[in-house]
Write a protein that holds these residues in place. Structure first.
Motif, short mmCIF file in Angstrom:
data_model
loop_
_atom_site.label_atom_id
_atom_site.label_comp_id
_atom_site.label_asym_id
_atom_site.label_seq_id
_atom_site.Cartn_x
_atom_site.Cartn_y
_atom_site.Cartn_z
N GLN A 29 -8.65 63.53 45.30
CA GLN A 29 -8.19 62.83 46.81
C GLN A 29 -6.78 62.84 46.26
N GLU A 30 -5.75 63.39 44.99
CA GLU A 30 -4.70 63.04 45.16
C GLU A 30 -4.06 65.31 45.55
N ILE A 33 -4.58 65.12 49.24
CA ILE A 33 -2.93 64.45 50.17
C ILE A 33 -2.41 64.99 50.25
N ASP A 39 -5.87 61.79 53.07
CA ASP A 39 -6.66 60.69 52.46
C ASP A 39 -7.97 61.11 52.35
N ASP A 42 -10.87 58.23 53.00
CA ASP A 42 -11.51 57.81 53.90
C ASP A 42 -13.14 57.28 54.76
#
Length: 319
Positions: A29-30, A33, A39, A42
């Motif tokens: 996720q990081e 991003i 994200d 989502d």
């Protein structure tokens, strides 16, 4: 992307079991991003099981090509950092995936009004392809080529305009490998690291890994066929000025060495050169910063690299 292209990328990223490389849910996720400000956790990317692999598949299907290409590029860079000793099969798959990423990214017409120099190479293309070639024959003393290439990769990854660069690497290069790489990768910049002879010949490898010298005339004849494609050639090897002069009849900017150059000086020059390119500087400025980097390291070889122009033209001609 076509289904075949997706399968190639999935194979390289080891997505078959629901994973993407060695990412955890949090680090994946990081990573996305940081790369795109999107994200991936989502709900709209929650396809099927919601695994990392399925989220990435949903991302591919929903986002514009240039964003997908950017994510793939950064995943490839991450893969490369973990696979410095990749097999030939893995490297070939990586090369194919890099081409897919480059094609996707080229679909976006970018207007970068904030570029600092009118003569910057970054004004002319959306992505800049760099081909790193090396040869370290077994019957010659060993060079620190791995360290040089790691430094180049690191400096471009940290660069302001890192999104614009695609890096391809070919090791233990034989004569036929050079033309094949130029045809397949279609680079804007070609960087050779290896041995050079006082006669001006560059030392590539034969079938058993020993020295195969290539004369200036022969290499110049090859680059003549890529005049409209290659903009800069950097020959980071001893006595390569004669090669540079010959190649510069066909290529706008060529850098060679007017005498023997040590490993430390060659690596320092490469660091300064690619730091400058990554910051959006022109070839001439990158050359000067390479010289400055040699001096900053306290090495008395800053007069060894020479830049040879095909024409006296300060504006780069990238297509």
């Amino acid at each position: 992307m076509s289904s075949i292209e997706k399968k190639k990328i999935e194979k390289l990223l080891k997505m078959g079991s629901g994973y993407v490389l060695d990412f955890s849910n949090r680090t994946f996720q990081e990573f996305i991003i940081e790369t795109t400000d999107i994200d991936i956790y989502d709900n709209k990317y929650s396809y099927s099981s919601g695994s990392k692999a399925n989220r990435l598949r949903a991302f591919w299907d929903q986002e514009p090509d240039h964003i997908v290409g950017k994510v793939i590029l950064y995943l490839l860079k991450y893969w490369k950092m973990q696979n410095m000793e990749a097999t030939k099969v893995e490297q070939a798959l990586y090369d194919e995936c890099s081409k897919i990423s480059a094609r996707l990214m080229q679909t976006m017409i970018q207007e970068d009004a904030s570029l600092e120099k009118a003569g910057s190479i970054l004004e002319k293309v959306h992505t800049i392809s760099i081909l790193l070639l090396s040869a370290d024959p077994t019957n010659a003393f060993k060079l620190r080529i791995g360290e040089e290439f790691r430094e180049i990769q690191e400096k471009l990854q940290l660069a302001k305009w890192r999104d614009k660069f695609i890096l391809d690497q070919k090791m233990s290069v034989r004569p036929t490998d050079i033309s094949q790489a130029l045809l397949d990768i279609q680079p804007h910049i070609v960087h050779f690291s290896g041995h050079g002879a006082a006669s001006g010949a560059l030392c590539f490898e034969n079938r058993v890994g020993e020295i195969h010298p290539i004369s200036p005339d022969a290499l110049a004849a090859l680059f003549e066929q890529f005049t409209g494609q290659v903009n800069c050639v950097l020959l980071n090897s001893c006595y390569s000025k004669l090669q540079a002069i010959a190649i510069a009849e066909h290529i706008d900017y060529v850098i060679g060495m007017n005498q023997a150059i040590g490993d430390n000086a060659a690596i320092a020059f490469a660091i300064g050169f690619y730091q400058a390119l990554g910051a959006g500087r022109a070839i001439e400025e990158a050359y000067k910063l390479g010289l400055a980097q040699i001096r900053l390291h306290g090495i008395p070889e800053h007069l060894t690299p020479v830049l040879i122009h095909k024409e006296k033209n300060p504006v780069q001609k990238f297509v």
